[in-house]
Design an enzyme around this catalytic site. Sequence first.
Site, PDB file in Angstrom:
ATOM      1  N   LYS A   1       0.839  -1.212   0.000  1.00  0.00           N
ATOM      2  CA  LYS A   1       0.000   0.000   0.000  1.00  0.00           C
ATOM      3  C   LYS A   1       0.869   1.255   0.000  1.00  0.00           C
ATOM      4  O   LYS A   1       0.593   2.210  -0.726  1.00  0.00           O
ATOM      5  CB  LYS A   1      -0.951  -0.033   1.205  1.00  0.00           C
ATOM      6  CG  LYS A   1      -2.037  -1.081   1.042  1.00  0.00           C
ATOM      7  CD  LYS A   1      -2.815  -1.389   2.307  1.00  0.00           C
ATOM      8  CE  LYS A   1      -3.748  -2.586   2.046  1.00  0.00           C
ATOM      9  NZ  LYS A   1      -4.459  -3.076   3.201  1.00  0.00           N
TER      10      LYS A   1
ATOM     11  N   GLN B   1      -4.718  -2.231   9.411  1.00  0.00           N
ATOM     12  CA  GLN B   1      -4.526  -3.523   8.757  1.00  0.00           C
ATOM     13  C   GLN B   1      -5.052  -4.654   9.650  1.00  0.00           C
ATOM     14  O   GLN B   1      -4.694  -4.750  10.821  1.00  0.00           O
ATOM     15  CB  GLN B   1      -3.033  -3.734   8.446  1.00  0.00           C
ATOM     16  CG  GLN B   1      -2.749  -4.968   7.632  1.00  0.00           C
ATOM     17  CD  GLN B   1      -3.352  -4.913   6.221  1.00  0.00           C
ATOM     18  OE1 GLN B   1      -3.261  -3.896   5.541  1.00  0.00           O
ATOM     19  NE2 GLN B   1      -3.987  -5.994   5.800  1.00  0.00           N
TER      20      GLN B   1
ATOM     21  N   ASP C   1     -11.401   2.056   3.703  1.00  0.00           N
ATOM     22  CA  ASP C   1     -11.639   0.619   3.533  1.00  0.00           C
ATOM     23  C   ASP C   1     -13.140   0.334   3.399  1.00  0.00           C
ATOM     24  O   ASP C   1     -13.532  -0.772   3.021  1.00  0.00           O
ATOM     25  CB  ASP C   1     -11.104  -0.153   4.754  1.00  0.00           C
ATOM     26  CG  ASP C   1      -9.783  -0.854   4.458  1.00  0.00           C
ATOM     27  OD1 ASP C   1      -9.437  -0.999   3.268  1.00  0.00           O
ATOM     28  OD2 ASP C   1      -9.106  -1.248   5.433  1.00  0.00           O
TER      29      ASP C   1
END
Length: 284
Positions: free
Chosen positions: A53, A97, A120
């Site tokens: 990322k 994460q 997200d």
Amino acid sequence: MAQVIYGSEVSKDIRTQLSEQMEALRGAGARMPKLAVILVGNNPASLSYVTGKEKACAQVGMESELIRLPEATTQDELMAVVRRLNEDPAVDGILCQLPLPRGLDSAQVIREIRPDKDVDGFHPINVGKLHLKEDGFVPCTPLGCMELLHRMGVNPSGKRAVVLGRSNLVGAPVARLLLNENATVTICHSKTENLPQVCAEADILIAAVGRAKMVTAEYVKEGAAVIDVGINRNEQGKLVGDVDFASVEPKAGFITPVPKGVGPMTITMLLKNTLKAYRQHEGE
Ligand code: NDP
């Protein structure tokens, strides 16, 4: 023979466009979009995902910050980091994460992220917005699937779509996106009876089960668009999808491979979501 649609290629195109948009912002002396990524602990897979990322941000010229926290981080400490990022006007997107180390509550962390920074798309507000057909943040892998479908030139409207898998991460949101684009959607899962027959009715088949090569030719209607989300390792340690590519490719109309299919699209959609958050924060 199916037309093979490479997410790696589509991703490259989108990242080129994103780079141009970043250049334009930099040229105008504007504040740059920024993604903050929180990684708790030392899970090697998670570390490789966050590195990917960060690299992608750098590649298109987007700012990113990796906040690494020790395995022993408490829930309160983690929540405090999220709150700090929520309040930081330089940060447009926040992601934590997953999975988190044992003892930490990911649902609580997700709820703490400000919905307008939840790139997200996991916050209940954004999940609700997707179901209400309101503009919010949509999870990146389902967004990537829809982008690939559009690149295939497949319009879901009026089509029979079958989604194999009902997780909050992939199956459920991709099914909702298909419904929002007027497909007639069936969601299958581990309790579904006559699975191959149900799948074989699909004009659009999305496989997100996590079972290597489960979807064979008998699951696929002649000419169907098949999107393989699965990431599995076979006995040789090689990456394989949920779709048995060799048997399905001759029958399908379109198919995405693994690797180089949905995988590369996921991070690209994260970049797009971060730019979207930035534009909203800048009032554009
Ligand atoms: P989950 O394990 O959360 O969900 C799997 C789903 O598949 C569940 O709904 C489960 O049913 C269903 N399922 C499992 N086995 C069967 C079966 N034999 N028959 C029918 N249905 C079955 O996985 P995720 O949704 O998180 O991920 C799915 C796959 O996609 C994985 O391979 C994962 O690695 C991959 N993935 C890829 C990403 C990418 O960027 N390309 C991103 C995220 C995931 P039930 O609900 O009844 O248990």
